[in-house]
Design an enzyme around this catalytic site. Structure first.
Site, PDB file in Angstrom:
ATOM      1  CD  GLU A 177      -2.442  -7.833   2.570  1.00  0.00           C
ATOM      2  OE1 GLU A 177      -2.151  -6.446   2.019  1.00  0.00           O
ATOM      3  OE2 GLU A 177      -3.136  -8.132   3.728  1.00  0.00           O
ATOM      4  CB  ALA A 182      -0.893  -0.007   1.239  1.00  0.00           C
ATOM      5  CD  GLU A 233       1.553  -5.769   5.545  1.00  0.00           C
ATOM      6  OE1 GLU A 233       2.039  -6.810   5.869  1.00  0.00           O
ATOM      7  OE2 GLU A 233       0.611  -6.131   4.585  1.00  0.00           O
TER       8      GLU A 233
HETATM    9  C1  3H9 Z   1       0.584  -2.122   3.300  1.00  0.00           C
HETATM   10  O1  3H9 Z   1       0.727  -2.826   2.385  1.00  0.00           O
HETATM   11  C2  3H9 Z   1      -0.774  -2.775   4.207  1.00  0.00           C
HETATM   12  C3  3H9 Z   1      -1.644  -3.752   3.372  1.00  0.00           C
HETATM   13  O2  3H9 Z   1      -1.730  -4.890   3.971  1.00  0.00           O
HETATM   14  C4  3H9 Z   1      -2.738  -3.229   2.736  1.00  0.00           C
HETATM   15  C5  3H9 Z   1      -3.803  -2.652   3.674  1.00  0.00           C
HETATM   16  C6  3H9 Z   1      -4.935  -2.388   2.918  1.00  0.00           C
HETATM   17  N1  3H9 Z   1       4.521   3.571   0.005  1.00  0.00           N
HETATM   18  O3  3H9 Z   1      13.331   2.138   0.491  1.00  0.00           O
HETATM   19  P1  3H9 Z   1      13.540   2.799  -0.815  1.00  0.00           P
HETATM   20  C7  3H9 Z   1       9.290   5.203  -1.139  1.00  0.00           C
HETATM   21  S1  3H9 Z   1       1.729  -1.471   4.264  1.00  0.00           S
HETATM   22  C8  3H9 Z   1       5.114   4.725  -0.322  1.00  0.00           C
HETATM   23  O4  3H9 Z   1      14.609   3.876  -0.617  1.00  0.00           O
HETATM   24  P2  3H9 Z   1      14.676   0.488  -1.555  1.00  0.00           P
HETATM   25  C9  3H9 Z   1      10.215   5.638  -0.267  1.00  0.00           C
HETATM   26  O5  3H9 Z   1       9.684   6.411   0.682  1.00  0.00           O
HETATM   27  C10 3H9 Z   1       3.203  -1.460   3.317  1.00  0.00           C
HETATM   28  N2  3H9 Z   1       6.140   4.882  -0.718  1.00  0.00           N
HETATM   29  O6  3H9 Z   1      13.899   1.927  -1.685  1.00  0.00           O
HETATM   30  C11 3H9 Z   1      11.198   5.918  -1.078  1.00  0.00           C
HETATM   31  O7  3H9 Z   1      10.901   7.415  -1.406  1.00  0.00           O
HETATM   32  P3  3H9 Z   1      12.037   8.784  -1.714  1.00  0.00           P
HETATM   33  C12 3H9 Z   1       3.818  -2.624   3.046  1.00  0.00           C
HETATM   34  C13 3H9 Z   1       6.946   3.783  -0.476  1.00  0.00           C
HETATM   35  O8  3H9 Z   1      14.914  -0.113  -3.074  1.00  0.00           O
HETATM   36  C14 3H9 Z   1      11.395   5.350  -2.371  1.00  0.00           C
HETATM   37  O9  3H9 Z   1      10.019   4.588  -2.254  1.00  0.00           O
HETATM   38  N3  3H9 Z   1       5.062  -2.752   2.463  1.00  0.00           N
HETATM   39  C15 3H9 Z   1       6.881   2.738  -0.353  1.00  0.00           C
HETATM   40  O10 3H9 Z   1      15.987   0.758  -0.752  1.00  0.00           O
HETATM   41  C16 3H9 Z   1      12.222   4.375  -2.672  1.00  0.00           C
HETATM   42  O11 3H9 Z   1      12.259   3.506  -1.442  1.00  0.00           O
HETATM   43  C17 3H9 Z   1       6.254  -2.081   3.039  1.00  0.00           C
HETATM   44  O12 3H9 Z   1       6.223  -1.808   4.264  1.00  0.00           O
HETATM   45  C18 3H9 Z   1       5.425   2.391   0.033  1.00  0.00           C
HETATM   46  N4  3H9 Z   1       5.098   1.186   0.406  1.00  0.00           N
HETATM   47  O13 3H9 Z   1      13.721  -0.351  -1.026  1.00  0.00           O
HETATM   48  C19 3H9 Z   1       7.394  -1.850   2.111  1.00  0.00           C
HETATM   49  N5  3H9 Z   1       7.767   1.887  -0.374  1.00  0.00           N
HETATM   50  O14 3H9 Z   1      12.679   8.285  -2.631  1.00  0.00           O
HETATM   51  C20 3H9 Z   1       8.277  -0.533   2.353  1.00  0.00           C
HETATM   52  C21 3H9 Z   1       8.800   2.786  -0.539  1.00  0.00           C
HETATM   53  O15 3H9 Z   1      10.995   9.811  -1.582  1.00  0.00           O
HETATM   54  N6  3H9 Z   1       9.083  -0.455   1.562  1.00  0.00           N
HETATM   55  N7  3H9 Z   1       8.369   3.895  -0.885  1.00  0.00           N
HETATM   56  O16 3H9 Z   1      12.506   8.863  -0.153  1.00  0.00           O
HETATM   57  C22 3H9 Z   1      10.344  -0.902   1.567  1.00  0.00           C
HETATM   58  O17 3H9 Z   1      10.490  -1.722   2.668  1.00  0.00           O
HETATM   59  C23 3H9 Z   1      11.471  -0.585   0.818  1.00  0.00           C
HETATM   60  O18 3H9 Z   1      11.108   0.644   0.291  1.00  0.00           O
HETATM   61  C24 3H9 Z   1      11.643  -1.499  -0.343  1.00  0.00           C
HETATM   62  C25 3H9 Z   1      12.638  -0.785  -1.621  1.00  0.00           C
HETATM   63  C26 3H9 Z   1      12.288  -2.823   0.016  1.00  0.00           C
HETATM   64  C27 3H9 Z   1      10.314  -1.858  -0.994  1.00  0.00           C
END
Ligand code: 3H9
Length: 710
Positions: free
Chosen positions: A110, A63, A130
């Protein structure tokens, strides 16, 4: 549909491609686009199967986390969005296949679980992270995952949030086929072929929501849930979401799917509106915000770092060398004596061997890394190193002498880094003819483990060197935070009043163990007294001696630790400090320390009293906050969230509190100021409220708002 989701048809297979860089989060418009795609392909007689794939470097990372703040602040209602998509994918009359590369995280996984099948590149990772944001999977992940992977695996993935690679996901039935190759094109081709195969098989397509075979009975699930609860109580102490995620998975076993998803929705909402979730989401974005330096944009030129030289093979130097070689950067490691060098190398090997026993590294990896370290008694080859890191004893004269010598050998363009934890980077740089190349790289002990790297920018440090250091931090798998050059920089400058206040509390009658327990209950990894004993009380004593300006005449100075040191009680290493330690390092309260504290109080005219626990907590934590506010207004940190990141990654501040500055915001700065003023009245000098704290509190504002206004 806009540009966020694109549709195409490849060999009779409808391909839905999410194009929402950088991580294909499910931002507004994405679920709607996928839904339209599914509906149009289901209706299209020329399409036999549907593939859902992510454009760019990843599938769907979940999300859009930014949207959560809008929901909790009432700006947005949580709509059916993703859940409608998942229902449509699962109920489609044609086979649906998720094609995964990069990450299928959270809502991404999901969505994939809604598909009838999942294929993935070997390098892909899937996870329900999450809980790291203080929530639980909210689009039926807690209900479908145990049906696909079994209860044990689902509990692990949903409660700890750690992702797994495709091979493991395949073993557990989360992924149906691992596709060979490492690129998007191979994945797409493999997924299209798989989808066509399934479409022509004539077999019914499995729906995860209806596959109960792996669920087992509530009786079978109960001990698994109990074990998972025990584990997260230890590993995620004080956090609510991991326990709630276990409740939700347990509901998958005890309730039918239609009821289980309702239970999940209730728990999701409860978590989403919690302060813990706000704190953890703050931590997520703060870590990423820390990478943004206003005058050093992301694309600013930086230097290549292919080789390093480290001076000093003590605890810090050894850990730093390990961090480099773990990132594949060879290191020349220098010491002055054979004995110190051998000891340093032996410690590195011992640390690696421990990691092999713990399963973190293979023995082969360790041998490769050891071979990348060149231990030496001279500085031969230092002239070729791209970076030279000084990690010697904390003494200005020594550091200046070393930097003078480094200046003589380093090649033009090499980065010259000091691992000082308190001393002036400018003064150290003044010993060279090239202060623009000098920067502080303050690692935290153990340097190979701790994630924080404080990057200290001197007055003359060049922007290219800052850019190089920030990029290097990521390569070393550290969280780099840029700070200014003041005494103790950000972390230790704040840690000093924190520990000073803890000592004052002990001198005023609080038992050291009580001070520690209050902080432990707050969620800290360790209380201030135990930390002092671990680091060595002599370290603080030496800093106080080296920097007498820290205690101007007429100010109260802590005396307890100096008195402990006089008795040879330096902490764990001498078997005694604030506590007494058994041979196994077990910690025991010591009546001798209580007697010493009573004596100190009497000699120094300090009134001893029963100190309420809320006062203990407020005095140590607000000491951090007040100093943090000063650091901000003096410009030694770019934003309050950087301070939070430093405390979360370098000082064991409880993640569910979001960091000291965020915590102060959650308490309310007005209340914090009131308390600081009360302490100022009672305890004088050290509690003068920071002007920024006063200003923000009086304006009804917060550190978070201050960050946004900068
Ligand atoms: C969820 O899904 C709830 C569900 O159950 C549904 C409920 C209805 N959203 O980390 P990076 C941005 S909860 C918005 O540097 P990497 C991040 O802020 C979600 N933005 O890259 C950054 O922005 P900026 C569950 C996001 O390659 C840019 O993308 N998912 C999101 O080192 C690059 O990110 C998670 O918790 C997001 N979901 O790592 C995953 N994700 O460049 C969270 C990233 O402006 N994300 N951004 O600073 C991560 O763990 C890492 O970003 C990931 C990539 C491993 C994916």
């Amino acid at each position: 549909m806009g540009d966020l989701v694109q549709l195409s048809i490849v060999d009779g297979v409808g391909v839905i491609t999410v194009q929402n860089p950088p991580v294909n989060a499910l931002s507004p418009g994405v679920p709607e686009g996928i839904l339209e795609g599914v509906e149009s392909f289901v209706a299209d007689a020329g399409v036999n199967a549907i593939v859902l794939i992510g454009g760019g470097r990843t599938f769907i990372a979940g999300a859009d986390i930014k949207e959560f703040g809008k929901i909790t602040s009432g700006q947005k209602r949580r709509g059916p969005g993703l859940i409608s998509v998942i229902d449509a994918l699962e109920n489609a009359a044609k086979p649906t296949v998720a094609a995964i590369h990069g990450f299928a995280f959270g809502g991404g996984l999901e969505a994939a679980q809604g598909c009838h099948y999942r294929v993935a590149l070997r390098s892909a990772r899937v996870g329900q992270p999450e809980v790291k944001l203080g929530i639980i999977p909210g689009a039926h992940g807690t209900q479908r995952l145990p049906r696909l992977a079994g209860v044990r695996k689902a509990l692990e993935m949903c409660s700890l949030g750690s992702p797994i690679f495709a091979d493991e996901a395949h073993r557990f039935g989360i992924v149906d086929r691992v596709i060979e190759g490492d690129g998007y094109e191979e994945l797409l081709a493999g997924a299209v072929a798989f989808a066509a195969e399934r479409a022509s098989s004539g077999e019914p397509h499995p729906k995860a929501s209806e596959s109960d075979a792996k669920l087992g009975t509530p009786e079978e699930a109960a001990p698994l849930c109990d074990a998972a609860r025990a584990l997260v109580r230890k590993k995620r102490r004080g956090q609510m979401a991991p326990l709630k995620a276990i409740d939700a998975v347990e509901a998958a076993v005890s309730l039918p799917f239609s009821e289980g998803i309702k239970r999940e929705a209730e728990i999701f909402r409860e978590c989403l509106f919690s302060t813990q979730s706000k704190a953890l989401i703050h931590a997520f974005f703060s870590e990423r915000a820390a990478r943004k330096i206003p005058d050093v944009p992301k694309d600013h030129p930086s230097r290549q770092v292919q080789s390093a030289a480290v001076i000093g093979a003590g605890t810090m130097g050894g850990g730093i060398a390990m961090s480099y070689v773990n990132a594949g950067i060879p290191v020349r490691l220098a010491e002055v004596s054979r004995e110190a060098l051998d000891r340093g190398v032996a410690t590195i090997r011992k640390n690696y061997e421990r990691s092999v026993r713990g399963g973190r590294f293979t023995a082969e990896f360790v041998e490769q890394r050891m071979a990348m370290i060149t231990p030496q008694l001279d500085w031969e080859g230092f002239g070729e190193a791209d970076i030279i890191v000084e990690a010697v004893f904390e003494n200005m004269a020594l550091k200046k002498e070393i930097f003078g010598r480094i200046d003589g050998v380093a090649r033009p363009g090499a980065v010259l880094a000091t691992n000082t934890s308190t001393l002036s980077v400018d003064e150290i740089a003044s010993a060279t003819s090239r202060p623009e190349d000098v920067i502080g790289h303050h690692f935290f002990s153990p340097a190979n483990v701790m994630r924080l790297l404080e990057i200290v920018r001197g007055a003359k440090t060049g922007r290219e060197v800052v850019a190089t250091s920030m990029a290097l931090a990521r390569r070393l798998r550290k969280v780099g935070v840029l700070v200014g050059n003041c005494l103790g920089f950000v972390g230790n400058r704040m840690f000093h009043p924190y520990r000073r206040e803890a000592q004052f509390l002990a001198e005023e009658g609080a038992k050291p163990a009580t001070v520690d327990r209050v902080l432990y209950d707050f969620g800290a990894a360790m209380g201030p007294m135990a930390v002092g004993d671990l680091a060595g009380l002599d370290v603080g004593m030496r800093v106080r001696k080296e920097s007498p300006q820290m205690y101007p005449p007429g100010t109260r100075r802590p005396v307890a630790e100096d008195a402990l040191c006089e008795l040879g009680r330096y902490g764990q290493k001498t078997g005694a400090g604030w506590y007494r330690y058994g041979a196994d390092r077990s910690r025991h309260e010591d009546p001798e320390v209580d007697a010493l504290l009573r004596r100190i109080a009497a000699e120094n005219g300090i009134e001893q009293r029963e100190i309420p626990e809320d006062e203990i907590l407020d005095r140590v934590v607000y000491a951090l906050v007040n100093e943090g506010a000063r650091i901000l207004e003096e410009g030694f940190a770019l934003r309050s969230s950087d301070i939070d990141v430093i405390y979360l990654y370098g000082y064991g501040f409880p993640p569910q509190r979001g960091g000291p500055m965020f915590y102060a915001d959650t308490v309310g700065l007005e209340k914090v100021l009131e308390r600081v003023e009360e302490f100022h009245q009672r305890h004088g000098h050290w509690w003068r409220p920071a002007p920024l704290l006063r200003e923000l509190a009086q304006a009804g504002s917060s550190f978070g708002e201050w960050d946004r206004s900068c």
